[in-house]
Scaffold this motif. Sequence first.
Motif, PDB file in Angstrom:
ATOM      1  N   GLN A 184     -15.744   1.575  46.580  1.00  0.00           N
ATOM      2  CA  GLN A 184     -16.141   2.113  45.276  1.00  0.00           C
ATOM      3  C   GLN A 184     -14.886   2.549  44.526  1.00  0.00           C
ATOM      4  O   GLN A 184     -14.567   3.733  44.456  1.00  0.00           O
ATOM      5  N   PRO A 185     -14.139   1.608  43.949  1.00  0.00           N
ATOM      6  CA  PRO A 185     -12.859   1.953  43.318  1.00  0.00           C
ATOM      7  C   PRO A 185     -13.050   2.791  42.061  1.00  0.00           C
ATOM      8  O   PRO A 185     -14.042   2.673  41.347  1.00  0.00           O
ATOM      9  N   GLY A 186     -12.056   3.661  41.833  1.00  0.00           N
ATOM     10  CA  GLY A 186     -12.110   4.485  40.630  1.00  0.00           C
ATOM     11  C   GLY A 186     -12.982   5.715  40.813  1.00  0.00           C
ATOM     12  O   GLY A 186     -13.370   6.076  41.922  1.00  0.00           O
ATOM     13  N   ASN A 187     -13.303   6.356  39.704  1.00  0.00           N
ATOM     14  CA  ASN A 187     -14.078   7.604  39.722  1.00  0.00           C
ATOM     15  C   ASN A 187     -15.499   7.363  40.236  1.00  0.00           C
ATOM     16  O   ASN A 187     -16.174   6.424  39.825  1.00  0.00           O
ATOM     17  N   HIS A 298      -9.142  -3.138  37.565  1.00  0.00           N
ATOM     18  CA  HIS A 298      -9.567  -3.534  38.911  1.00  0.00           C
ATOM     19  C   HIS A 298     -10.978  -4.123  38.923  1.00  0.00           C
ATOM     20  O   HIS A 298     -11.379  -4.738  39.912  1.00  0.00           O
ATOM     21  N   LEU A 299     -11.730  -3.930  37.829  1.00  0.00           N
ATOM     22  CA  LEU A 299     -13.089  -4.485  37.750  1.00  0.00           C
ATOM     23  C   LEU A 299     -13.075  -5.939  37.287  1.00  0.00           C
ATOM     24  O   LEU A 299     -14.105  -6.623  37.346  1.00  0.00           O
ATOM     25  N   PHE A 300     -11.901  -6.404  36.810  1.00  0.00           N
ATOM     26  CA  PHE A 300     -11.821  -7.755  36.230  1.00  0.00           C
ATOM     27  C   PHE A 300     -10.735  -8.585  36.902  1.00  0.00           C
ATOM     28  O   PHE A 300     -10.158  -9.471  36.297  1.00  0.00           O
ATOM     29  N   GLY A 301     -10.438  -8.295  38.163  1.00  0.00           N
ATOM     30  CA  GLY A 301      -9.386  -9.017  38.874  1.00  0.00           C
ATOM     31  C   GLY A 301      -9.857 -10.373  39.377  1.00  0.00           C
ATOM     32  O   GLY A 301     -10.816 -10.964  38.858  1.00  0.00           O
ATOM     33  N   ALA A 302      -9.185 -10.851  40.416  1.00  0.00           N
ATOM     34  CA  ALA A 302      -9.517 -12.160  40.981  1.00  0.00           C
ATOM     35  C   ALA A 302     -10.959 -12.192  41.478  1.00  0.00           C
ATOM     36  O   ALA A 302     -11.627 -13.232  41.429  1.00  0.00           O
ATOM     37  N   THR A 303     -11.420 -11.032  41.966  1.00  0.00           N
ATOM     38  CA  THR A 303     -12.819 -10.901  42.395  1.00  0.00           C
ATOM     39  C   THR A 303     -13.474  -9.834  41.528  1.00  0.00           C
ATOM     40  O   THR A 303     -13.432  -8.646  41.860  1.00  0.00           O
ATOM     41  N   ARG A 305     -15.706  -7.097  39.881  1.00  0.00           N
ATOM     42  CA  ARG A 305     -16.691  -6.178  40.428  1.00  0.00           C
ATOM     43  C   ARG A 305     -17.890  -6.085  39.487  1.00  0.00           C
ATOM     44  O   ARG A 305     -18.081  -5.090  38.778  1.00  0.00           O
ATOM     45  N   GLU A 306     -18.677  -7.147  39.486  1.00  0.00           N
ATOM     46  CA  GLU A 306     -19.827  -7.192  38.595  1.00  0.00           C
ATOM     47  C   GLU A 306     -20.861  -6.130  38.959  1.00  0.00           C
ATOM     48  O   GLU A 306     -21.631  -5.680  38.108  1.00  0.00           O
ATOM     49  N   ASP A 307     -20.878  -5.722  40.254  1.00  0.00           N
ATOM     50  CA  ASP A 307     -21.812  -4.671  40.649  1.00  0.00           C
ATOM     51  C   ASP A 307     -21.476  -3.340  39.990  1.00  0.00           C
ATOM     52  O   ASP A 307     -22.365  -2.615  39.523  1.00  0.00           O
ATOM     53  N   VAL A 308     -20.169  -3.023  39.900  1.00  0.00           N
ATOM     54  CA  VAL A 308     -19.743  -1.769  39.253  1.00  0.00           C
ATOM     55  C   VAL A 308     -19.978  -1.854  37.739  1.00  0.00           C
ATOM     56  O   VAL A 308     -20.458  -0.906  37.114  1.00  0.00           O
TER      57      VAL A 308
END
Length: 337
Positions: A184-187, A298-303, A305-308
């Motif tokens: 769960q990256p970030g806040n 970090h939500l738009f990197g190579a993978t 995080r569409e769930d976040v």
Amino acid sequence: MERVRFYQIGSYAAGNRLLDGELQTVQSDTHRTNSLNSGHRACQGCGEALGARYALDAVMRATGNQMVAVNATGCLEVFSTPYPETAWQVPWLHSLFGNAPAVATGVAAALKAKGRTDVRVVGQGGDGGTVDIGLACLSGMFERNDDVLYICYDNGGYMNTGVQRSGATPHGAATTTTPAVGPQPGNDFGKGKNLPAIAMAHRIPYVATATVADLRDLEYKATRAMEFRGARYLHVLVPCPLGWRTASNETVKIARLATETGIFPVFEAEDGEVVAVSKIRKRRPVGDYLQPQGRFAHLFGATPREDVIAKIQAEADRNVRVFGLTDPEVPVHGVVS
């Protein structure tokens, strides 16, 4: 290299001096106070410097230049008043990080004792000094219904001390204390405080939200607040190029995207009830707001995080539904438009 625009198209910010007087903004008035003058040391593109000047210039006009400002410790104090210099051109007091509402209450009480009902008091601070450290004093000010307008300039973190998380940091955002690591990256989701809602729960006379992207709306709400007596609260979204890791010339654009996505609802409330909202004319997915900001990179990197991102979109959807920000409600599709 980005081209700097000195006239912000669509914001009605700098122009309009050719309009009739009643249609002009305070900022387009050549006799404006310039409460926060040039020479301060804010970062280029600082939304807080913009918001403070807009709000206090409007209050000065509304009160006939009869205002005292009490400022909590934080970015706004640090960049505006490196002792022995100051960029303020209004009566201004510096307080501790957490007691600006209490000091403002004391100033209002002293003025009342002297029979100076014509002089109005404004307390102000960042989200750290308001949402976290100063919350107890602010709640007391609300509960006593002290005759003070308190303005929170929300940049979502403790920026001048190194971009640490505050109670107003958005979910999923990376700060130095909520790094983009782990499942769960970030806040964390489920943490933080919604201070406009807390203020409304006190049923004080007036609560409003605004952003630096809509100058007229911000000036209106600062002016409207001075029509009331008792405790009032104005929450202003002010993007921070340093902590949000955005281009300094995109501060107004980012603030506008916060409202167009439903992330930041803009409304007015009186005595605890919402009386007006700023409708979204063309709703956009939250990805349009998140992607330009490095704190969400970090939500738009190579993978991705569409769930976040989906969780953040659900928060925006809830704002739209609860406040009725679109008419009728308009669903959004996709991560970005």
